[in-house]
Design a protein around this motif. Structure first.
Motif, short mmCIF file in Angstrom:
data_model
loop_
_atom_site.label_atom_id
_atom_site.label_comp_id
_atom_site.label_asym_id
_atom_site.label_seq_id
_atom_site.Cartn_x
_atom_site.Cartn_y
_atom_site.Cartn_z
N GLU A 35 10.31 -5.39 -7.62
CA GLU A 35 9.43 -5.00 -6.51
C GLU A 35 9.32 -6.13 -5.52
O GLU A 35 9.16 -7.29 -5.89
N ASP A 73 1.86 14.32 -1.73
CA ASP A 73 0.98 15.13 -2.58
C ASP A 73 -0.21 15.61 -1.75
O ASP A 73 -0.50 15.06 -0.69
N ASP A 110 -1.32 -5.87 -9.42
CA ASP A 110 -0.21 -5.00 -9.79
C ASP A 110 -0.32 -4.54 -11.23
O ASP A 110 0.04 -3.42 -11.55
N ASN A 128 6.92 8.52 0.11
CA ASN A 128 6.01 8.57 -1.04
C ASN A 128 4.68 9.24 -0.65
O ASN A 128 4.42 9.48 0.52
N LYS A 129 3.85 9.48 -1.63
CA LYS A 129 2.53 10.11 -1.46
C LYS A 129 2.66 11.53 -0.92
O LYS A 129 1.81 12.00 -0.16
N GLY A 189 0.80 -1.23 0.00
CA GLY A 189 0.00 0.00 0.00
C GLY A 189 0.83 1.27 0.00
O GLY A 189 0.29 2.38 -0.15
N VAL A 190 2.14 1.15 0.16
CA VAL A 190 2.98 2.36 0.20
C VAL A 190 3.03 3.02 -1.19
O VAL A 190 3.35 4.22 -1.31
N GLY A 191 2.71 2.25 -2.23
CA GLY A 191 2.67 2.84 -3.57
C GLY A 191 3.78 2.38 -4.50
O GLY A 191 4.11 3.06 -5.47
N LYS A 192 4.33 1.20 -4.24
CA LYS A 192 5.43 0.68 -5.07
C LYS A 192 5.01 0.55 -6.53
O LYS A 192 5.69 1.04 -7.43
N SER A 193 3.88 -0.14 -6.76
CA SER A 193 3.48 -0.40 -8.14
C SER A 193 3.15 0.89 -8.88
O SER A 193 3.51 1.06 -10.05
N THR A 194 2.48 1.79 -8.19
CA THR A 194 2.12 3.07 -8.80
C THR A 194 3.38 3.85 -9.17
O THR A 194 3.49 4.43 -10.27
N ARG A 227 -2.41 -1.72 -11.41
CA ARG A 227 -1.72 -0.53 -10.86
C ARG A 227 -0.64 -0.04 -11.82
O ARG A 227 -0.12 1.04 -11.67
N SER A 286 6.03 11.59 -5.21
CA SER A 286 4.66 11.13 -5.39
C SER A 286 4.58 10.31 -6.67
O SER A 286 4.77 10.86 -7.76
N GLY A 287 4.32 9.04 -6.51
CA GLY A 287 4.13 8.20 -7.69
C GLY A 287 2.88 8.62 -8.45
O GLY A 287 2.79 8.42 -9.67
N1 LIG Z 1 -2.05 10.06 -2.76
C1 LIG Z 1 -1.31 9.10 -3.30
N2 LIG Z 1 -1.78 7.85 -3.38
C2 LIG Z 1 -1.01 6.88 -3.94
C3 LIG Z 1 0.29 7.19 -4.44
N3 LIG Z 1 0.84 6.05 -4.92
C4 LIG Z 1 -0.08 5.07 -4.73
N4 LIG Z 1 -1.21 5.57 -4.14
C5 LIG Z 1 -2.39 4.78 -3.79
O1 LIG Z 1 -2.05 3.86 -2.77
C6 LIG Z 1 -2.66 2.58 -3.00
C7 LIG Z 1 -1.63 1.48 -3.08
O2 LIG Z 1 -0.81 1.67 -4.22
P1 LIG Z 1 0.09 0.49 -4.84
O3 LIG Z 1 0.92 1.13 -5.90
O4 LIG Z 1 -0.73 -0.66 -5.24
O5 LIG Z 1 0.99 0.08 -3.60
P2 LIG Z 1 1.94 -1.20 -3.39
O6 LIG Z 1 1.16 -2.20 -2.61
O7 LIG Z 1 3.09 -0.69 -2.58
O8 LIG Z 1 2.36 -1.72 -4.74
C8 LIG Z 1 -3.49 2.76 -4.26
O9 LIG Z 1 -4.82 3.03 -3.91
C9 LIG Z 1 -2.86 3.94 -4.96
O10 LIG Z 1 -3.77 4.64 -5.76
C10 LIG Z 1 0.76 8.55 -4.34
O11 LIG Z 1 1.87 8.92 -4.74
N5 LIG Z 1 -0.08 9.46 -3.77
#
Ligand SMILES: Nc1nc2c(ncn2[C@@H]2O[C@H](COP(=O)(O)OP(=O)(O)O)[C@@H](O)[C@H]2O)c(=O)[nH]1
Ligand SMILES: [Mg+2]
Length: 357
Positions: free
Chosen positions: A183, A233, A134, A230-231, A94-99, A137, A269-270
């Motif tokens: 990842e 924003d 993923d 990350n995030k 959920g930290v935003g790796k894939s994004t 994402r 911010s991804g």
């Molecule tokens: N506000 C914000 N939300 C993000 C960002 N990156 C990812 N998210 C959200 O966080 C959630 C998890 O993202 P994901 O990329 O799947 O995380 P992963 O589990 O680390 O791969 C999703 O709902 C994304 O839309 C970011 O840079 N800013």
């Protein structure tokens, strides 16, 4: 990229093919008669994605004959590997790796680079596989002709999964990918496994960290070549900067692993793409410094040694677990140890004897 991108100092393809005698790897069969796992090395080296996908499938096979074919294939591919920038990326789910990978990777392909994205998630058999999630994402990269996304094999020991990921990485490099992003979920030992196959280890954090470092073990911080909060924003921007300051302080009390690199902390911010250019500039700066000092080459040699032992471990494991009678016997020994009937040493002795050790 064109299919015949020049690579300096390579063995002629004929020589590579010559190393691949044997029916499983001949490249001249018609598609009609070609078994699914047959790999056209010439096409692989020319960057053909279907050939690459087949090559990876072959290396993931557990069949003894295919394992042997896979080893030959790797021997042919290895001289063409080694040129990619290898980046490991970790952080809690959920930290935003894939994004972030989607955004960063798209920036890089827009710059003419070819990007491979691999995942190490030994738990994915239990969770039903996260790569589908993923792929959604990574909407941009999954349709980008210059990107290649591949999940980790769905089973095996962590060492085995990491060894396969490493082989996959080499195959991607042989196929001309310039950047390999790996990842991993921020859980268990997989961070160490990924740090052991990357040149650069990127740790993603959430804003509003606090002292507890968000469930990420302190050992992982010590592996980081860069921490990105990350995030960063919208409403999170200020909290992200505060978190970054905390991590900077946390890093200051650690001795950097390299004399030529002190791991920086940035906010990104991804989602918006903010900070990704600076982040990539750090990756390249790190690369330049560690190349100049000779540390990058040394690091990779050390990783090769660990890879060898992971392969040995995996073969021993397969030898033990691949046999139903062995499995049953091991379960009994394990139970006997758990119930105090025999000592762990005696149990290990018995298990080792199963494979003639
Ligand atoms: N506000 C914000 N939300 C993000 C960002 N990156 C990812 N998210 C959200 O966080 C959630 C998890 O993202 P994901 O990329 O799947 O995380 P992963 O589990 O680390 O791969 C999703 O709902 C994304 O839309 C970011 O840079 N800013
Ligand atoms: Mg993910």
């Amino acid at each position: 990229m064109g299919p015949h991108r020049a690579r300096g100092g390579l063995r002629p393809v004929e020589n590579a093919l010559g190393a691949l005698d044997g029916p499983a790897l001949r490249s001249h069969n018609s598609p009609m008669t070609r078994p699914k796992t047959q790999v056209d090395v010439e096409k692989l080296l020319a960057g053909d994605r279907a050939a690459l996908a087949r090559a990876i499938t072959l290396t993931e096979s557990r069949r003894a004959d295919q394992r042997a074919a896979a080893r030959k294939l790797l021997d042919a591919a290895m001289p063409h590997a080694g040129k990619a920038v290898r980046v490991g990326i970790t952080g809690v789910p959920g930290v935003g790796k894939s994004t972030l990978i989607d955004a960063l990777g798209s920036n890089l392909t827009a710059n003419g680079q070819r990007i491979a994205v691999l995942a190490v998630d030994p738990s994915s058999t239990r969770t039903g596989g996260s790569i589908l999630g993923d792929k959604t994402r990574m909407a941009r990269l999954s349709t980008d002709p210059n990107a290649f996304i591949r999940p980790s094999p769905s089973s095996g020991t962590l060492g085995g999964v990491a060894a396969k990921t490493r082989e996959t990485m080499f195959l991607c490099e042989a196929a001309g990918f310039d950047v390999v992003l790996v990842e991993t979920v921020g859980a268990g030992q997989s961070e160490t496994a990924v740090a052991d196959l990357a040149d650069f280890f990127l740790v993603l954090m959430l804003p509003g960290a606090g002292d507890e470092l968000q469930g990420i073990k302190k050992g992982v911080i010590e592996l980081a070549d860069l921490i990105a909060v990350n995030k960063a924003d919208g409403d999170n921007a200020a909290r992200a900067s505060a978190a970054a300051a905390e991590y900077r302080a946390a890093l200051q009390i650690l001795t950097p692993a390299s004399a030529s690199w002190s791991p920086p902390v940035v906010t990104v911010s991804g989602l918006t793409g903010q900070g990704l250019g600076e982040l990539w500039a750090k990756v390249l700066d790190h690369r330049a410094r560690l190349t100049a000092s000779g540390e990058l080459a040394k690091k990779r040699r050390g990783q090769d040694g660990k890879w060898m032992w992971a392969l040995v471990d995996e073969r021993l494991h397969q030898r033990l677990a691949g046999d139903a009678a062995h499995r049953e016997r091991m379960r009994r020994i394990e139970r006997a140890v758990a119930e105090g009937e025999i000592s762990p040493t005696a149990g290990a002795e018995e298990i080792a004897r199963l494979v003639g050790l």
